[in-house]
Design an enzyme around this catalytic site. Structure first.
Site, PDB file in Angstrom:
ATOM      1  CG  HIS A 144       0.710   5.749   9.705  1.00 28.31           C
ATOM      2  ND1 HIS A 144      -0.201   6.830   9.013  1.00 28.31           N
ATOM      3  CD2 HIS A 144       1.799   5.803   9.804  1.00 28.31           C
ATOM      4  CE1 HIS A 144       0.898   7.476   8.748  1.00 28.31           C
ATOM      5  NE2 HIS A 144       2.025   6.841   9.242  1.00 28.31           N
ATOM      6  CG  HIS A 194      -1.827   0.895   1.204  1.00 34.20           C
ATOM      7  ND1 HIS A 194      -1.752   2.621   1.289  1.00 34.20           N
ATOM      8  CD2 HIS A 194      -3.335   0.685   1.337  1.00 34.20           C
ATOM      9  CE1 HIS A 194      -3.017   3.137   1.022  1.00 34.20           C
ATOM     10  NE2 HIS A 194      -3.708   1.726   1.219  1.00 34.20           N
TER      11      HIS A 194
END
Length: 416
Positions: free
Chosen positions: A318, A275
């Site tokens: 994240h 990604h």
């Protein structure tokens, strides 16, 4: 009808002969107009950064009269101490039977030293009422309804799936075309928004300059009482004048409002695995004094094909150096199956962990990886400074106090 091209030096006249041909400030302007320069940067900025326009108007702006404090203040105090927790809100607005114009429907969500974010709701047009923001430019991101932005430079048409930017100091009024209109608003007091550098992507991709649209000259020549509301040094002020401030008959320059259709964004993504970082989805950026670190990035997650092989396709878990405020224009965000709907907001500040909720993770970790089309439009206002949340947003009933529960289903599956 629009003028095309981001940052181009445009010119337009609503009446033939209103624009001077060989100079900016003739001794006597044609048609009895007045010449006025509007500067978006200091005079001595490098040429490629220098922003200004010349306006030819029925009356100069100095005739607008004295400003007085306005009864309503859109800027709200921030929470004294903000935890590092992730935060999320459901849509703040429901339909209202009370008449509410654009200024009255502004709700201050959060801010940083050079950026502030609001939501707007309006069901009533500003007929003889105008707004200008001396503190920064305004980025409109609508998610419901249609509005027309009547500016000193002309008219922009705005609805869900498009954006508009009104430069610092430009006066405008909002006409509500649909029954009501709702959206997000970002105020940028740093360097003006511009297109990001493309680097190894090359000469083409992301938002193409030719798709940005600027208004053609249009003007109001009306007397009577006209109220101008101005945001100046974080306070609202008002004045009443006897002529519409939208009295520009012609203009030329590169400092002007513009709009952009987000469906024209040329999305770049992986065609192999993993990604890529969300910076590849940047539409506009406001550069800071540190190269590569933005004062503000406007990033979108548009409709796109997902084709990555042997890859967890939704946004990864994240912890970010930058500070993120997200919203949703339409559809279902691929990292959040529930709780994040159009009009909603989430804030994940520096180093605050975030990522797909448990349900989204379970689906993505076990799905058959065929090409999959995502038909949604989410966006992010990302800044180098912490988002400080206003007291009114922090205590608002739409704040989801159970937001962190969406990550509580994860189990330890480690085995040696």
């Amino acid at each position: 009808m629009y003028l095309q091209g981001f940052g181009n030096y445009h010119h337009s006249e609503a009446v033939k002969g209103a624009l001077p041909t060989n100079q900016n400030s003739p001794q006597h302007c044609s048609l009895g107009l007045y010449a006025e320069q509007l500067s978006g940067t200091s005079f001595t900025r490098p040429r490629h950064n220098n922003l200004r326009s010349w306006l030819y108007r029925i009356l100069p702006t100095v005739t607008q009269g004295t400003y007085y404090p306005y009864e309503f203040n859109v800027m709200q105090p921030f929470v004294d101490e903000l935890s590092p927790n992730a935060m999320r809100w459901s849509p703040l607005y429901n339909s209202s039977q009370i008449k509410c114009d654009f200024v009255e429907g502004l709700f201050h969500i959060a801010g940083s030293p050079l950026v502030n974010t609001y939501t707007y709701y309006c069901n009533h047009s500003m007929s003889d009422k105008y707004f200008a923001n001396n503190d920064g430019e305004l980025l409109f991101v609508p998610y419901a309804g249609e509005i027309h932005l009547h500016t000193e430079f002309g008219k922009l048409i705005l609805s869900s799936g498009s954006i508009a930017v009104i430069p610092r100091g430009v006066k405008f009024k909002v006409e509500v075309i649909s029954k009501e209109a709702k959206g997000y608003l970002c105020e940028n007091s740093g360097n003006p928004l511009t297109l990001p550098q493309l680097g190894p992507i090359g000469a083409n991709g992301l938002a193409n300059p030719r798709h940005f649209q600027y208004p053609v000259a249009a003007f109001e020549n009306s007397g009577g009482e006209h109220t101008i509301i101005c945001k100046n040094q974080k306070k609202l002020w008002f004045t009443v004048c006897n002529h519409s401030p939208l009295n520009v008959v012609a203009w030329h320059g590169n400092y002007a409002p513009y709009c952009y259709d987000l469906s024209l964004f040329n999305t770049i993504n992986t065609v192999s695995f993993d990604h890529p970082d969300p910076s590849i989805f940047t539409v506009l950026t406001s550069e800071s004094e540190i190269p590569g670190v933005s004062n503000l990035d406007f990033v979108i997650f548009p409709p796109r094909w997902m084709v990555a092989e042997h890859t967890f396709r939704p946004p990864y878990f994240h912890r970010n150096y930058m500070n993120e405020l997200m919203g949703l224009v339409y559809g279902e965000y691929d990292a959040k199956k529930e709780g994040f709907i159009p009009g909603g907001i989430s804030i994940h500040n520096c180093m605050t962990p975030h990522g797909p909720d448990y349900e989204s993770y379970e689906i993505a970790a076990s799905q058959d990886l065929k090409p999959n089309y995502i038909n949604s439009l989410a966006f992010m206002f990302e800044t180098k400074d912490y988002w400080q949340v206003t007291e009114q947003a922090y205590r608002h009933p739409s704040r989801q106090m159970d937001y962190l529960n969406c990550w509580q289903g994860f189990k330890i599956e480690f085995s040696q």
